[in-house]
Design a protein around this motif. Structure first.
Motif, PDB file in Angstrom:
ATOM      1  N   VAL A  31       0.841  -1.203   0.000  1.00 51.66           N
ATOM      2  CA  VAL A  31       0.000   0.000   0.000  1.00 51.66           C
ATOM      3  C   VAL A  31       0.873   1.248   0.000  1.00 51.66           C
ATOM      4  O   VAL A  31       1.784   1.394   0.816  1.00 51.66           O
ATOM      5  CB  VAL A  31      -0.942   0.004   1.222  1.00 51.66           C
ATOM      6  CG1 VAL A  31      -1.775   1.284   1.252  1.00 51.66           C
ATOM      7  CG2 VAL A  31      -1.853  -1.216   1.181  1.00 51.66           C
ATOM      8  N   HIS A  32       0.580   2.170  -0.918  1.00 51.74           N
ATOM      9  CA  HIS A  32       1.301   3.434  -0.995  1.00 51.74           C
ATOM     10  C   HIS A  32       0.953   4.268   0.241  1.00 51.74           C
ATOM     11  O   HIS A  32      -0.223   4.478   0.546  1.00 51.74           O
ATOM     12  CB  HIS A  32       0.915   4.179  -2.267  1.00 51.74           C
ATOM     13  CG  HIS A  32       1.809   5.338  -2.589  1.00 51.74           C
ATOM     14  ND1 HIS A  32       1.799   6.506  -1.873  1.00 51.74           N
ATOM     15  CD2 HIS A  32       2.756   5.490  -3.563  1.00 51.74           C
ATOM     16  CE1 HIS A  32       2.690   7.346  -2.379  1.00 51.74           C
ATOM     17  NE2 HIS A  32       3.286   6.741  -3.417  1.00 51.74           N
ATOM     18  N   PRO A  33       1.937   4.777   0.972  1.00 44.31           N
ATOM     19  CA  PRO A  33       1.659   5.473   2.241  1.00 44.31           C
ATOM     20  C   PRO A  33       0.892   6.781   2.064  1.00 44.31           C
ATOM     21  O   PRO A  33       0.220   7.234   2.980  1.00 44.31           O
ATOM     22  CB  PRO A  33       3.058   5.733   2.812  1.00 44.31           C
ATOM     23  CG  PRO A  33       3.974   5.695   1.620  1.00 44.31           C
ATOM     24  CD  PRO A  33       3.378   4.684   0.696  1.00 44.31           C
ATOM     25  N   GLU A  34       0.979   7.410   0.891  1.00 44.08           N
ATOM     26  CA  GLU A  34       0.304   8.689   0.670  1.00 44.08           C
ATOM     27  C   GLU A  34      -1.056   8.518   0.013  1.00 44.08           C
ATOM     28  O   GLU A  34      -2.039   9.131   0.415  1.00 44.08           O
ATOM     29  CB  GLU A  34       1.173   9.597  -0.195  1.00 44.08           C
ATOM     30  CG  GLU A  34       0.541  10.960  -0.484  1.00 44.08           C
ATOM     31  CD  GLU A  34       1.447  11.844  -1.327  1.00 44.08           C
ATOM     32  OE1 GLU A  34       0.938  12.834  -1.898  1.00 44.08           O
ATOM     33  OE2 GLU A  34       2.654  11.537  -1.413  1.00 44.08           O
ATOM     34  N   HIS A  35      -1.128   7.651  -0.993  1.00 42.90           N
ATOM     35  CA  HIS A  35      -2.369   7.519  -1.764  1.00 42.90           C
ATOM     36  C   HIS A  35      -3.333   6.493  -1.179  1.00 42.90           C
ATOM     37  O   HIS A  35      -4.499   6.456  -1.571  1.00 42.90           O
ATOM     38  CB  HIS A  35      -2.043   7.153  -3.211  1.00 42.90           C
ATOM     39  CG  HIS A  35      -1.220   8.184  -3.924  1.00 42.90           C
ATOM     40  ND1 HIS A  35      -1.704   9.431  -4.230  1.00 42.90           N
ATOM     41  CD2 HIS A  35       0.070   8.148  -4.353  1.00 42.90           C
ATOM     42  CE1 HIS A  35      -0.756  10.129  -4.845  1.00 42.90           C
ATOM     43  NE2 HIS A  35       0.325   9.387  -4.930  1.00 42.90           N
ATOM     44  N   GLY A  36      -2.855   5.610  -0.298  1.00 50.32           N
ATOM     45  CA  GLY A  36      -3.740   4.653   0.346  1.00 50.32           C
ATOM     46  C   GLY A  36      -4.228   3.542  -0.556  1.00 50.32           C
ATOM     47  O   GLY A  36      -5.163   2.821  -0.205  1.00 50.32           O
ATOM     48  N   ASP A  37      -3.617   3.391  -1.715  1.00 48.76           N
ATOM     49  CA  ASP A  37      -3.979   2.335  -2.656  1.00 48.76           C
ATOM     50  C   ASP A  37      -2.754   1.463  -2.876  1.00 48.76           C
ATOM     51  O   ASP A  37      -1.621   1.855  -2.559  1.00 48.76           O
ATOM     52  CB  ASP A  37      -4.459   2.949  -3.979  1.00 48.76           C
ATOM     53  CG  ASP A  37      -5.297   1.974  -4.795  1.00 48.76           C
ATOM     54  OD1 ASP A  37      -5.414   0.811  -4.386  1.00 48.76           O
ATOM     55  OD2 ASP A  37      -5.828   2.386  -5.844  1.00 48.76           O
ATOM     56  N   THR A  38      -2.971   0.263  -3.417  1.00 52.86           N
ATOM     57  CA  THR A  38      -1.826  -0.616  -3.653  1.00 52.86           C
ATOM     58  C   THR A  38      -1.026  -0.114  -4.851  1.00 52.86           C
ATOM     59  O   THR A  38      -1.555   0.537  -5.761  1.00 52.86           O
ATOM     60  CB  THR A  38      -2.277  -2.058  -3.925  1.00 52.86           C
ATOM     61  OG1 THR A  38      -3.016  -2.102  -5.149  1.00 52.86           O
ATOM     62  CG2 THR A  38      -3.112  -2.588  -2.780  1.00 52.86           C
TER      63      THR A  38
END
Length: 394
Positions: A31-38
């Protein structure tokens, strides 16, 4: 991207400076820490936007600050084709008559999928346009019951490998890195043995083909290939409950995936009676053969032969061989001279060359003594993005 920088020391005007960097793709389910998506979904969104020529916020995903990803090349696919597996692919060739067919006629969407109906997220694999309702991201092939990384280290020892790789009875041998090819010429035939420091996913050797295609030397090649099972399906792989088999194949001139060339040519009458498979269970693999030709293409017993080899130690889908477990090499069966194709025309210190002498008395089975396995990233793409940059300062 993770913040990074590079500082170079001062140098004279007549000197050059160079740097090397390697960027590794994060796991698709991370999960991308900024965008909240994988990262897998983010890559899908960016690929989809780039393929459609869109200029949207999707192209900013994964970029630092307010920056936006920029296509160095405008990718606009022609009518009746979509962007799939890093290139434009025709939907007509997959039996889809028009771009809106999937939605209007089947209430599905047009997407880039693999035979297991998983959508493309990046990396190596077998993908094509199809009508689908799947939202499952592509995953790696299911593993062998025992794959390379979980071999028993108490059984698959260096000593066991050295014993398996003995060249006794062969006039010549050549260290290919993770494998060794040994041979003699007997009564007009090549008596050969290819050993592989890997569990049995597949193992192959044959004539290289330079007739063009996405993977030069591979596409169109005539090979001897051993498989650990039968009844192949691109969806479920090989049935490992069936006996291993070894046959001759011709790799498709236009497509590399095994599903395109899974029928052996040896079924049409080639003599494969001398072909054998040797396995130290869950440790090492070898194939043996005595023949003057493969698929009717004769070996040049008095000159040089361009050969390829590949092995898989991970899965039972006869798929990607993995980084390093393949190569293109040149063999003079008569003199015993052998070298990697990349070294052709060069015989400097450090080249992986064989001078024609029998290596039977040497420790030719020492693992990873050759740089052969690390030099062939050009034969196939991987899920890693490698970037080499060289700057000359005048």
């Amino acid at each position: 991207a993770t913040p990074h920088a590079l500082s170079m020391p001062n140098h004279k005007e007549d000197e050059a400076r160079a740097w090397y960097g390697r960027m590794v793709l994060p796991p698709t389910d991370a999960v991308h820490p900024e965008h909240g998506d994988t990262f897998g979904n983010i890559r899908n969104l960016m690929i989809d936007a780039a393929g459609k020529g869109e200029q949207t916020e999707k192209l900013s995903l994964g970029c630092s600050s307010s920056q936006t990803a920029r296509n160095l090349e405008d990718i606009v696919c022609q009518e009746n084709s979509i962007y799939c597996w890093a290139r434009c692919m025709s939907i007509l060739e997959e039996g889809i008559p028009r771009e809106n067919y999937c939605q209007e006629e089947r209430n599905l969407r047009l997407d880039c999928v693999n035979p297991r109906n998983q959508t493309y997220t990046g990396g190596h694999g077998d993908y094509y346009p199809a009508c689908t309702a799947s939202t499952e991201n592509a995953t790696s092939y299911p593993k062998l019951p025992v794959y390379q990384e979980i071999r028993d280290p108490d059984i698959c020892t260096d000593a066991a490998y050295n014993d398996f790789a003995k060249t006794d009875g062969y006039a010549h041998s050549f260290d290919l890195g993770p494998s060794i090819f040994m041979w003699s010429v007997v009564d007009g035939e090549v008596d050969g043995r290819l050993i592989f420091d890997g569990v049995f996913g597949f193992l192959a050797i044959g004539h290289a083909s330079f007739a063009g295609g996405p993977h030069d030397a591979m596409n169109g090649a005539s090979i001897i290939m051993a498989l650990p099972g039968g009844d192949y399906s691109a969806v479920t792989g090989l049935d490992l409950s069936l006996e291993p088999n070894i046959n001759e194949y011709v790799i498709s001139h236009t497509a590399s995936a095994f599903r395109h060339w899974k029928e052996p040519v040896s079924a049409s009458g080639a003599n494969t009676s001398s072909y054998e498979i040797e396995v130290v269970e869950n440790c090492f693999t070898a194939i043996k053969f005595k023949t003057s030709e493969i698929n009717g293409i004769p070996f040049d017993l008095n000159g040089k032969n361009d050969l390829i080899w590949a092995g898989n130690n991970q899965d039972y889908y006869a798929g990607y061989h993995g980084y390093g477990n393949r190569g293109i090499f040149v063999v003079d069966f008569s003199s015993g001279e052998a070298y990697m194709k990349r070294d052709e025309g060069h015989n400097q210190d450090g080249d992986n060359r064989n001078d024609g002498n029998n290596q039977g008395g040497k420790d030719v089975a020492s693992k990873n003594t050759s740089d052969a396995s690390s030099m062939f990233s050009s034969w196939s793409t991987t899920s890693l993005l490698a970037i080499i940059c060289i700057s000359l300062c005048m």
